[in-house]
Design an enzyme around this catalytic site. Sequence first.
Site, PDB file in Angstrom:
ATOM      1  N   ASN A  62      33.194  50.559  63.652  1.00 38.52           N
ATOM      2  CA  ASN A  62      34.081  50.117  62.578  1.00 38.52           C
ATOM      3  C   ASN A  62      34.999  49.045  63.142  1.00 38.52           C
ATOM      4  OD1 ASN A  62      32.965  52.130  61.047  1.00 38.52           O
ATOM      5  ND2 ASN A  62      34.781  53.433  61.029  1.00 38.52           N
ATOM      6  N   GLY A  63      35.337  48.074  62.323  1.00 39.04           N
ATOM      7  CA  GLY A  63      36.243  47.029  62.775  1.00 39.04           C
ATOM      8  C   GLY A  63      35.560  45.675  62.747  1.00 39.04           C
ATOM      9  N   CYS A  86      34.415  51.258  56.662  1.00 40.94           N
ATOM     10  CA  CYS A  86      33.225  51.917  57.202  1.00 40.94           C
ATOM     11  C   CYS A  86      33.565  53.323  57.690  1.00 40.94           C
ATOM     12  CB  CYS A  86      32.658  51.114  58.361  1.00 40.94           C
ATOM     13  SG  CYS A  86      32.313  49.396  57.989  1.00 40.94           S
ATOM     14  N   GLU A  90      49.726  48.009  37.681  1.00 35.75           N
ATOM     15  CA  GLU A  90      48.889  49.109  38.158  1.00 35.75           C
ATOM     16  C   GLU A  90      47.810  49.460  37.138  1.00 35.75           C
ATOM     17  OE1 GLU A  90      47.365  52.262  40.499  1.00 35.75           O
ATOM     18  OE2 GLU A  90      48.379  50.367  40.901  1.00 35.75           O
ATOM     19  N   LYS A 128      38.119  52.510  50.281  1.00 36.54           N
ATOM     20  CA  LYS A 128      39.312  53.317  50.074  1.00 36.54           C
ATOM     21  C   LYS A 128      40.441  52.882  50.999  1.00 36.54           C
ATOM     22  CE  LYS A 128      41.729  56.755  48.450  1.00 36.54           C
ATOM     23  NZ  LYS A 128      42.292  56.617  47.094  1.00 36.54           N
ATOM     24  N   TRP A 170      30.445  48.967  55.430  1.00 32.15           N
ATOM     25  CA  TRP A 170      30.982  48.063  54.405  1.00 32.15           C
ATOM     26  C   TRP A 170      30.844  46.665  54.975  1.00 32.15           C
ATOM     27  CZ3 TRP A 170      34.972  44.522  53.606  1.00 32.15           C
ATOM     28  CH2 TRP A 170      35.328  44.271  52.274  1.00 32.15           C
ATOM     29  N   LYS A 179      43.750  49.262  37.871  1.00 30.76           N
ATOM     30  CA  LYS A 179      42.819  50.378  37.704  1.00 30.76           C
ATOM     31  C   LYS A 179      41.610  49.958  36.859  1.00 30.76           C
ATOM     32  CE  LYS A 179      44.517  53.180  40.321  1.00 30.76           C
ATOM     33  NZ  LYS A 179      44.783  51.969  41.066  1.00 30.76           N
ATOM     34  N   GLU A 198      39.371  47.710  38.958  1.00 37.29           N
ATOM     35  CA  GLU A 198      38.725  48.384  40.078  1.00 37.29           C
ATOM     36  C   GLU A 198      37.479  49.156  39.666  1.00 37.29           C
ATOM     37  OE1 GLU A 198      42.082  49.517  43.383  1.00 37.29           O
ATOM     38  OE2 GLU A 198      42.109  50.651  41.517  1.00 37.29           O
ATOM     39  N   HIS A 216      54.707  32.288  28.359  1.00 40.88           N
ATOM     40  CA  HIS A 216      54.644  31.244  29.384  1.00 40.88           C
ATOM     41  C   HIS A 216      53.235  31.070  29.930  1.00 40.88           C
ATOM     42  CE1 HIS A 216      59.033  30.749  29.575  1.00 40.88           C
ATOM     43  NE2 HIS A 216      59.065  32.047  29.298  1.00 40.88           N
ATOM     44  N   ARG A 252      35.198  56.085  51.264  1.00 36.98           N
ATOM     45  CA  ARG A 252      35.767  54.966  52.009  1.00 36.98           C
ATOM     46  C   ARG A 252      35.176  53.633  51.566  1.00 36.98           C
ATOM     47  NH1 ARG A 252      38.326  56.579  56.943  1.00 36.98           N
ATOM     48  NH2 ARG A 252      37.812  54.590  57.901  1.00 36.98           N
TER      49      ARG A 252
END
Length: 622
Positions: free
Chosen positions: A101-102, A2, A495, A617, A75, A499, A502, A518, A27
């Site tokens: 926030n939190g 947030c 990675e 973010k 968020w 990406k 995401e 496997h 964010r």
Amino acid sequence: MCGIVGCVGQASPVDFLLRGLRRLEYRGYDSAGIAVNDELKIEIAKTPGRISVLQELVSSTNFGGSSCGIGHTRWATHGAPTHENAHPHLSANGSVAVVHNGVIENYQILRDRLIKRGVTFNSQTDSEAIAHLIEYELPRDLTLEKVLSENYMPLVDAVRRVLVQLRGTYGLVVLFRDYHDLLIGARLGSPLVVGISGDAHFIASDVAPLAGYAEKIVYLSDKDIVVLTPCKQIILHSDEGEVERSPEVLDIRPGDTERGEFAHHMLKEIFEQPETIRAALRGRLDHDSATAKFGGLNLSPEQMRRIQRIMMTACGTSWHASLVAEHQIESLARIPVEVEYASELRYRNPPIDDATLLFAITQSGETADTLAAMREMQRRGFPTLAICNVVGSTIAREADGGIFLHAGIEVGVASTKAFTSQCTVMALLALYFGRLRHLSYEMGKSIINELEQLPTQIEDALSTSDSIRQVAEKYADCTNFLYLGRQYNFPTALEGALKLKEISYIHAEGYPAAEMKHGPIALVDKQTPSVFIVPKHSVQEKTLSNIQEVKARGGPVIALCCKGDKRVLEMADDCIELPEVAGYLQPIVYSVPLQLFAYHIAVQRGCDVDKPRNLAKSVTVE
């Protein structure tokens, strides 16, 4: 996650709040709102959706001539993204507005207590309880004269009495209907920074909204409470009373958060990587001694020489960079490296000896799990260093020492330039530790030469963008991808898959190429492309065999290979040719086309590249 903005003494608070919230879009959020003190009441505009929707709502609302206001991007944690759950939240009689926030872990207990007092809640959030509690704690006989004569302490004491009831994390700002030109902020585990101007003060969850408004900034510490008026700031610490926090010059410009000529922030940041790699290397290559040098480790070479084990802790993309570092340091310095998810390490009790050094790896410097893991290791007496991009962040300030990336603000939610800068800095660390131990002078010189070629090699990789776009268009309708690599490029595969997940919402998995047999080979079919990272290295032959196994089952193969590698070119359905790079630097160069591949697929699918759904973010809550 947030975002918070606030201002007092600003001539056009609504303009600042909206602009500040736009700068915090990276964010991650699903609703937004602002509140201003309109002398007779607190005016609020809030809505689910994007800030553009809030902008339209504000333009049709008559906000008064106040110079004081707060804003928020949410968020969702407690409660869905709805109008009622959006911030700011008002107290029952409308005298207090709060942005937060939190996570308040005991909010249900507080909520039940307030309901018994007759309070009606309008949302499902944990944050609304804070506004009601502050209203309840305000003295009923309080007057403006008393507040001013006692230097705002009656209001501070009311907020303090609420804070001691909260269990969890918070960065919050309070706006009062009856006390104009005044904000009170507080933090515990969620960042807040104060901006200082000639006749105004600002507050935000990071520095981006303050560019162009504030000349200096002050980072608040945990348990700080700040009182802001147009002409003054008062900072108090819960355990120490009034304290001084040294202001720092704000060294970012408004343009640093703009995307310029690029269609998206992510694309801009991908193309910034030659320069961000140069920034990561600048001043850190010691040609005379054939080693790397750092200014902020705060440990002597003698102390470093006694390190027998390195532990790295991180989350997400930073965890992948740590896996790259594990290969780099073990190969070049022969020091055992263990990589831990911070969310696991903070609750584990691993056996660690006195010769262990912890590195906390983070882009934002505010990741809740990484911060908690670092604090736990500090509590146990172990030296902790940070590799971080944000000067002034909590992890950067609390670590015993560390290295800054100097990559600049990364706005795109999906990390790109920070990842390659992290891998570059850790290659420097591998060189540094290696030269302390067994690497020869000539080997050190050779590594320096290879590092200095990196920016040019990344420019070469960026030149493949058009051909990557064509490949992306070919496979954009696929719903599953496999990413496969060996040794240094197993983390690269992880990675690359991350990406794609995401920003395009396509399911993708990264594996060591040899592990394909496997289990993952069961996924191979004509609709499931396999992305192979297959530069020239000691086990290339093994990876080529894996490609043959995929081809034998009708699976499409996309390969990243060295220029002119005929065997790969003949096997793969599509190839991206890249410069030949030393093994320990391959993840830095070879991750770039994977970033571009994810980007072009996301654009082709019409996804919101810079603000992918459900993501934030900086993950500042557990």
